[in-house]
Design a protein around this motif. Structure first.
Motif, mmCIF file in Angstrom:
data_model
loop_
_atom_site.group_PDB
_atom_site.id
_atom_site.type_symbol
_atom_site.label_atom_id
_atom_site.label_comp_id
_atom_site.label_asym_id
_atom_site.label_seq_id
_atom_site.Cartn_x
_atom_site.Cartn_y
_atom_site.Cartn_z
ATOM 1 N N ASP A 123 0.852 -1.194 0.000
ATOM 2 C CA ASP A 123 0.000 0.000 0.000
ATOM 3 C C ASP A 123 0.884 1.238 0.000
ATOM 4 O OD1 ASP A 123 -2.460 -1.639 0.624
ATOM 5 O OD2 ASP A 123 -1.294 -1.995 2.446
ATOM 6 N N THR A 142 -3.232 0.401 -3.710
ATOM 7 C CA THR A 142 -3.163 -0.741 -2.810
ATOM 8 C C THR A 142 -3.203 -2.035 -3.600
ATOM 9 O OG1 THR A 142 -4.194 -1.888 -0.943
ATOM 10 C CG2 THR A 142 -5.687 -0.714 -2.439
ATOM 11 N N SER A 144 -3.783 -4.730 -1.608
ATOM 12 C CA SER A 144 -4.282 -5.479 -0.453
ATOM 13 C C SER A 144 -5.751 -5.841 -0.644
ATOM 14 C CB SER A 144 -4.165 -4.650 0.823
ATOM 15 O OG SER A 144 -2.828 -4.434 1.167
ATOM 16 N N PRO A 145 -6.081 -7.131 -0.551
ATOM 17 C CA PRO A 145 -7.491 -7.522 -0.624
ATOM 18 C C PRO A 145 -8.270 -7.139 0.635
ATOM 19 C CG PRO A 145 -6.118 -9.438 -0.222
ATOM 20 C CD PRO A 145 -5.188 -8.281 -0.453
ATOM 21 N N PHE A 147 -7.671 -4.036 2.360
ATOM 22 C CA PHE A 147 -7.446 -2.618 2.655
ATOM 23 C C PHE A 147 -8.661 -2.090 3.425
ATOM 24 C CE2 PHE A 147 -7.316 1.929 1.828
ATOM 25 C CZ PHE A 147 -5.971 2.213 1.996
ATOM 26 N N THR A 149 -11.833 -0.252 4.453
ATOM 27 C CA THR A 149 -12.867 0.522 3.762
ATOM 28 C C THR A 149 -13.911 0.993 4.778
ATOM 29 O OG1 THR A 149 -14.150 -1.463 3.245
ATOM 30 C CG2 THR A 149 -12.574 -0.714 1.576
ATOM 31 N N TYR A 157 -11.701 -5.441 -3.547
ATOM 32 C CA TYR A 157 -10.434 -5.335 -4.267
ATOM 33 C C TYR A 157 -10.620 -5.853 -5.691
ATOM 34 C CZ TYR A 157 -5.475 -6.586 -5.135
ATOM 35 O OH TYR A 157 -4.209 -6.726 -5.652
ATOM 36 N N ASP A 162 -5.077 -1.437 -7.085
ATOM 37 C CA ASP A 162 -6.241 -0.560 -7.135
ATOM 38 C C ASP A 162 -5.886 0.800 -6.539
ATOM 39 O OD1 ASP A 162 -7.637 -2.755 -8.043
ATOM 40 O OD2 ASP A 162 -9.108 -2.758 -6.418
ATOM 41 N N PHE A 164 -6.871 3.872 -4.154
ATOM 42 C CA PHE A 164 -7.731 4.070 -2.989
ATOM 43 C C PHE A 164 -7.900 5.560 -2.734
ATOM 44 C CE2 PHE A 164 -3.582 3.970 -0.755
ATOM 45 C CZ PHE A 164 -3.688 5.084 0.058
ATOM 46 N N TYR A 180 -11.931 1.507 -2.472
ATOM 47 C CA TYR A 180 -11.136 1.114 -3.653
ATOM 48 C C TYR A 180 -11.715 1.870 -4.855
ATOM 49 C CZ TYR A 180 -9.674 -3.206 -1.170
ATOM 50 O OH TYR A 180 -9.157 -4.124 -0.294
#
Length: 181
Positions: A123, A142, A144-145, A147, A149, A157, A162, A164, A180
């Motif tokens: 990230d 990111t 990261s699946p 991250f 939210t 994700y 992706d 963010f 995302y």
């Protein structure tokens, strides 16, 4: 490099010093301009403050914004498991590199808040801007699946890397929203 409302020049630069690489901040004030000598140079400027911010591994600043009272708001990324946190939204390192968001006092001698922002993948925070209410608007990417939210436009994700967009409240300890893209 940026200039605040008072004409102060702000420079943020990474550095590599042993024992650890850290984020380096340099804030420079310009002297008052006169009609006789309208141009100033860095050589005539006075240093307001210079400080390190980092932990036991690579840390890099990528974006900076100044608050109305002169506080410096910074984002970037860290590979440090001991990056300094203060009143954090996320107190622990997620792994594989996390974004960070930090707010330093106008003298650079204290952290208002400092937080990790990330999940289990890589990230990176790249840009930061402040709202009139003191909220920090942060953008980056990111991988990261998981991250964090909050009230997301896109909750899941998409894969790869992706974008963010995250908004931290003025205290830095909560998210207004994070999504995302």
């Amino acid at each position: 490099v940026m200039t605040d409302r008072r004409g102060s020049e702000v420079v943020m630069r990474g550095c590599r010093l042993e024992p650890c690489p850290c984020v380096f901040f340099l804030m420079i004030r310009r002297p008052p301009r006169s009609t006789l000598f309208p141009y100033t140079t860095l050589f005539r400027s006075a240093l307001s403050y210079s400080t390190y911010l980092g932990g036991n591994d690579n840390d890099r600043g990528s974006g900076i914004s100044l608050g109305t009272a002169g506080a410096a708001y910074v984002t970037g990324f860290t590979l440090s498991s001991d990056f300094p946190t203060e009143n954090p939204y996320q107190a622990g390192y997620g792994g594989s590199g996390d974004a960070f968001v930090s707010a330093l006092s106008s003298t650079g001698s204290a952290l208002f808040y400092s937080t990790y922002l990330g999940g289990s993948g890589s990230d990176r925070g790249y840009g930061i801007s402040l709202g009139t209410d003191g909220a920090a608007y942060v953008t980056g990417y990111t991988a990261s699946p998981n991250f964090p939210t909050e009230n997301p436009y896109q909750a899941g994700y998409g894969g790869g890397a992706d974008v963010f967009v995250t908004v931290l409240t003025s205290t830095g300890s909560a998210l207004s929203y994070s999504t995302y893209l």
